[in-house]
Enzyme design. Structure first.
Site, PDB file in Angstrom:
ATOM      1  CB  SER A 144     -41.106  32.281 -40.125  1.00 47.93           C
ATOM      2  OG  SER A 144     -41.367  31.033 -39.299  1.00 47.93           O
ATOM      3  CB  SER A 146     -42.875  38.111 -37.509  1.00 43.01           C
ATOM      4  OG  SER A 146     -42.561  36.636 -36.514  1.00 43.01           O
ATOM      5  CD  GLU A 187     -40.634  36.928 -33.399  1.00 39.31           C
ATOM      6  OE1 GLU A 187     -40.467  36.721 -34.529  1.00 39.31           O
ATOM      7  OE2 GLU A 187     -42.579  36.878 -33.462  1.00 39.31           O
ATOM      8  CG  ASP A 199     -39.661  30.579 -36.315  1.00 41.50           C
ATOM      9  OD1 ASP A 199     -39.710  29.615 -36.968  1.00 41.50           O
ATOM     10  OD2 ASP A 199     -40.355  31.284 -35.777  1.00 41.50           O
TER      11      ASP A 199
HETATM   12  C1  GLA Z   1     -42.346  29.328 -33.533  1.00 42.47           C
HETATM   13  C2  GLA Z   1     -41.070  30.175 -33.223  1.00 42.47           C
HETATM   14  C3  GLA Z   1     -39.818  28.790 -32.853  1.00 42.47           C
HETATM   15  C4  GLA Z   1     -39.947  27.487 -33.066  1.00 42.47           C
HETATM   16  C5  GLA Z   1     -41.370  27.201 -33.217  1.00 42.47           C
HETATM   17  C6  GLA Z   1     -42.183  25.650 -33.364  1.00 42.47           C
HETATM   18  O1  GLA Z   1     -42.432  29.363 -34.404  1.00 42.47           O
HETATM   19  O2  GLA Z   1     -41.372  31.261 -33.551  1.00 42.47           O
HETATM   20  O3  GLA Z   1     -38.744  29.707 -32.499  1.00 42.47           O
HETATM   21  O4  GLA Z   1     -40.285  27.380 -31.123  1.00 42.47           O
HETATM   22  O5  GLA Z   1     -42.817  28.300 -33.679  1.00 42.47           O
HETATM   23  O6  GLA Z   1     -41.054  24.972 -32.748  1.00 42.47           O
END
Ligand code: GLA
Length: 425
Positions: A144, A146, A187, A199
């Site tokens: 994550s 971003s 996002e 995230d």
């Molecule tokens: C990405 C998305 C999250 C979540 C995951 C899977 O990271 O940004 O919101 O859905 O995939 O769990």
């Protein structure tokens, strides 16, 4: 704001680069300040967030960071120390000018524009800034990066708006969860991916030594200790990034919505007296008994998707109970099962992720492993006894390159603190 905080290294790196990146004599409003926010791993609960389900993330000791100075006008200039590139946008006319300005920006700057736009939408008054962005969250790798960038941007806005808005308690400004929701929308508008809140919430809520259980429907959350003695969280990056991740993500989300609508119809027809069936709005609302009874009536693909989500939600709640008794062997088993579901039923894994999980399975002392995040590349998360970390590393270095044609990078992550900001001393 200037309470004793530990400033993460990337924030200090950005601060050191600031006078080099911005040396054109702008008249700033104040001394430099820094803001940062962590990436995350998700122990379990993948693709459950947008199904109104449960997730169990941990904020890690990797951050995205800003160092900058406030401007008197409405200009935002950014230097990315990773991409070695500038980007510039204007606060004037937001949110109306968002779509036009977005087109002119590189991907990384779109997330910042998204956050600023959503803060404006939330009624916050902002002023311009020049800032350097640095960080050590692997980019696009499933930790994550971003979301870390978005939450750090919100923290930077709070600092540079000089008290016009704060992040803390409801009474004093925006709560961490409100910031998470703002960053989630950022996002979505920046990337076009209809992501859930996992995230951004994980980044906003991070605390040292703790995992956080989030109910993605009510947005209630509670912390659980994650300071397993003699255990490490090992994150292994496949080195693969696939465009598919965004398009297939939205397809999965749509499939879940379709499965929900069909199951609701079926249950309402078969159980006319079941008033609760009317309020089924997400896969969260389908019990395992209902799925066992009616799931076979769904088209095969939707059946697999729904089956995975319903089982994964149950695994999150099981993991919570197991954490309370520190039953890490059993938690490991749930990780293997989660991966199998993501691979076979949800179909968001890829050969490289499967290979890393298979390699991990052969190493004694690896309690569990699974793919992390959206899928189609990125990382695996591995729950590993300390003495097995080195054997795991050796197995990956020996077996992954010949089987995948790539090298993997291996990181040990710790449950660390959440986001923050501070003026430079
Ligand atoms: C990405 C998305 C999250 C979540 C995951 C899977 O990271 O940004 O919101 O859905 O995939 O769990």
């Amino acid at each position: 704001m200037n309470k004793a905080v530990t400033i993460p290294q990337p924030a200090l790196t950005a601060l050191a680069q600031f006078p080099i990146a911005f040396s054109d004599g702008v008249d700033y409003t104040a001394a430099p300040g820094m803001a940062w926010a962590p990436g995350r791993v998700n122990l379990i609960g993948e693709h459950t967030d947008y199904n109104d389900g449960f997730v169990l993330p941990i904020a890690v000791d990797r951050v995205a960071a800003f160092a900058g100075r406030g401007r008197r006008d409405g200009v935002v200039r950014l230097w990315s120390s990773h991409y070695k590139a500038y980007a510039e946008f204007s606060l004037a006319g937001l949110p109306a000018t968002f779509a036009r300005q977005r087109e002119a920006l590189p991907g990384w700057a779109r997330y910042v524009l998204g956050v600023v736009t959503e803060l404006v939408n939330a009624g916050v008054t902002l002023s311009g800034v020049d800032a350097v962005i640095a960080g050590d969250v692997p980019l696009g790798g499933g930790m994550s990066s971003s979301a870390a960038l978005e939450v750090a941007a919100a923290q930077a806005c709070a600092l540079f708006s000089r008290g016009k808005f704060t992040i803390g308690t409801e009474a004093a400004g925006l709560t961490p969860m409100q910031v998470a929701a703002i960053c989630q929308r950022a996002e979505q508008i920046a990337s076009g991916v209809r992501c859930g809140i996992l995230d951004q919430a994980a980044s906003c809520l991070g605390q040292p030594g703790r995992a956080v259980l989030i109910d993605c429907r009510s947005l209630e959350y509670r912390y659980l200790p994650f300071d397993a003695p003699n255990l490490s969280l090992v994150v292994i990056d496949t080195g693969v990034r696939r465009e598919l991740a965004s398009s297939e993500y939205n397809v999965r989300r749509q499939e879940c919505e379709d499965a929900t609508a069909l199951l609701r119809e079926i249950i309402m027809q078969r159980e006319p007296g079941n008033e609760a069936a009317r309020s089924i709005t997400a896969l969260r609302d389908i019990t395992r008994e209902q799925f066992n009874r009616y799931g076979a009536e769904l088209p095969a693909t939707l059946r697999r998707r729904a089956g995975y989500v319903i089982a994964e939600n149950a695994r999150v709640l099981q993991t919570v109970r197991l954490l309370e008794t520190a039953s890490f062997e059993e938690i490991g088993m749930l990780l293997w099962l989660s991966h199998a579901g993501l691979r076979d039923e949800y179909e968001v894994s890829c050969d490289e992720l499967d290979t890393l999980v298979m390699i991990a399975k052969q190493v004694e002392g690896v309690l569990g492993a699974r793919m992390l995040g959206g899928g189609f590349g990125g990382c695996t998360i591995n729950l590993v006894r300390d003495e097995a970390v080195e054997p795991l590393r050796q197995a990956v270095e020996r077996e992954y390159p010949p089987r995948s044609g790539r090298n993997a990078t291996i990181d040990i992550c710790r449950a660390s603190g959440g986001p923050g900001n501070a003026w430079a001393r």
